[in-house]
Design an enzyme around this catalytic site. Sequence first.
Site, PDB file in Angstrom:
ATOM      1  CE1 TYR A 161     -90.161  -3.754 -62.201  1.00  0.00           C
ATOM      2  CE2 TYR A 161     -88.737  -3.418 -64.099  1.00  0.00           C
ATOM      3  CZ  TYR A 161     -89.781  -4.081 -63.487  1.00  0.00           C
ATOM      4  OH  TYR A 161     -90.437  -5.085 -64.157  1.00  0.00           O
ATOM      5  NE  ARG A 168     -90.765  -9.569 -59.891  1.00  0.00           N
ATOM      6  CZ  ARG A 168     -91.472  -8.843 -60.764  1.00  0.00           C
ATOM      7  NH1 ARG A 168     -92.768  -8.635 -60.555  1.00  0.00           N
ATOM      8  NH2 ARG A 168     -90.893  -8.307 -61.821  1.00  0.00           N
ATOM      9  CE1 TYR A 220     -90.184  -7.191 -72.283  1.00  0.00           C
ATOM     10  CE2 TYR A 220     -89.829  -6.165 -70.156  1.00  0.00           C
ATOM     11  CZ  TYR A 220     -90.636  -6.393 -71.247  1.00  0.00           C
ATOM     12  OH  TYR A 220     -91.878  -5.831 -71.294  1.00  0.00           O
ATOM     13  NE  ARG A 233     -95.758  -8.760 -71.966  1.00  0.00           N
ATOM     14  CZ  ARG A 233     -94.973  -7.734 -71.670  1.00  0.00           C
ATOM     15  NH1 ARG A 233     -95.401  -6.783 -70.864  1.00  0.00           N
ATOM     16  NH2 ARG A 233     -93.752  -7.656 -72.156  1.00  0.00           N
ATOM     17  CD  GLU A 333     -97.402  -0.842 -65.841  1.00  0.00           C
ATOM     18  OE1 GLU A 333     -96.257  -0.422 -66.116  1.00  0.00           O
ATOM     19  OE2 GLU A 333     -97.619  -1.706 -64.981  1.00  0.00           O
TER      20      GLU A 333
HETATM   21  C1  3EB Z   1     -93.594  -3.872 -69.243  1.00  0.00           C
HETATM   22  O1  3EB Z   1     -94.398  -4.177 -70.115  1.00  0.00           O
HETATM   23  C2  3EB Z   1     -94.047  -2.829 -68.255  1.00  0.00           C
HETATM   24  O2  3EB Z   1     -92.311  -6.289 -63.089  1.00  0.00           O
HETATM   25  O3  3EB Z   1     -94.159  -7.269 -62.477  1.00  0.00           O
HETATM   26  C3  3EB Z   1     -95.639  -4.475 -66.322  1.00  0.00           C
HETATM   27  C4  3EB Z   1     -96.261  -5.439 -65.545  1.00  0.00           C
HETATM   28  C5  3EB Z   1     -94.320  -4.161 -66.080  1.00  0.00           C
HETATM   29  C6  3EB Z   1     -95.571  -6.096 -64.522  1.00  0.00           C
HETATM   30  C7  3EB Z   1     -93.518  -6.496 -63.209  1.00  0.00           C
HETATM   31  C8  3EB Z   1     -93.633  -4.808 -65.054  1.00  0.00           C
HETATM   32  C9  3EB Z   1     -94.249  -5.777 -64.284  1.00  0.00           C
HETATM   33  O4  3EB Z   1     -92.483  -4.388 -69.152  1.00  0.00           O
HETATM   34  C10 3EB Z   1     -93.614  -3.110 -66.878  1.00  0.00           C
END
Ligand code: 3EB
Length: 340
Positions: A161, A168, A220, A233, A333
């Site tokens: 990932y 990406r 992050y 989000r 999820e």
């Molecule tokens: C998170 O909240 C969960 O890499 O496109 C959620 C939605 C998550 C999209 C992405 C990753 C992605 O971090 C992971």
Amino acid sequence: MGPLSFPVDRMVQGCEGTAAQASIRRAPRVSYRNVEASEALADPGMLTVIGFGAGRGEIDDPRWLRLQLEPFDAPAPLECWEVDGPVDRGVAGDVRWSRGGGWLFAAIERDEPAEGDIEACAAGAYRELAAFLAAQPESQVLRVWNYLADINAGDGDEERYKRFCCGRARGMGEAFAGGFPAATAIGSLGGQPRLQVYLLACTQPGRRVENPRQLSAWRYPRQYGPTPPSFARAMRLPADDALAISGTAAVIGHASAHHGDLSAQLAETVANLEAVLAAAGMPAGFDTHSPLKAYVRRPGDARTVREFFRQHLPGVPVLLLHGDVCRAELLVEVDGWRYA
Ligand code: 3EB
């Protein structure tokens, strides 16, 4: 189609009169349907039809997408995206696309072995998508879905990932310099290692929404990998008539919550979904027109997940799929749509 109706206080500044109002694109209607794919595709306003798992065949139509995720529901419905037609379609290199009503669906699938590794595969797929989109009138990408095999394989920065996130970001280049789309990234199981990326774009921009309970993913800290995930989000669609909600899990701040506790993760996930709705100014809760997907890591959890949604979101269409969440400790999820 008649003039759209929406509250005047929502009108974008500078837009005056019915001509400007009518040009704001009504959201595609996304729904799960128990119909034959051929029947769904015969609808002139059908932008996209998605089938789930090995039980679905290939159909020679750019609007058709078979996801490599197995459904827990039988019979599994099709996911249909309808726009105010008519819909045109085609293929450009590896990109399959359809357009109608100001909306564009585009999908790319890449076999990973041919690309070398997941990072190169993601970079190549995003580079080709970005080049394709730059030449389209519907260049505003609002929502992207990513499915890749063995998402948690590899240790530390070598986790697939994290390599995907690097590729990406490299492949998209400056395409999302103005802000990331809403997104999902989920691991598929079995089959050949193949990256599937598809998206919804529009002639008009949406409005990005963040969750006050969560750190924005692109912020992050380093522990989650060399390149933070590139997504918002949620995304409010241009006519303010729908919210596209990204993959949402039991993440608080940047940390995963409730390791190993499925019920607590489900409750936290719903709290995050509600927080996103509130932050977007959408009505609270979900209804029978708000299709959701729940990605469940362990098949043995599917019954519990189904029962949880039956109790806590009664009547809401929730499609259960077998998929790996991008952090090994997360068991579930959820993503989906909320219509105003
Ligand atoms: C998170 O909240 C969960 O890499 O496109 C959620 C939605 C998550 C999209 C992405 C990753 C992605 O971090 C992971």
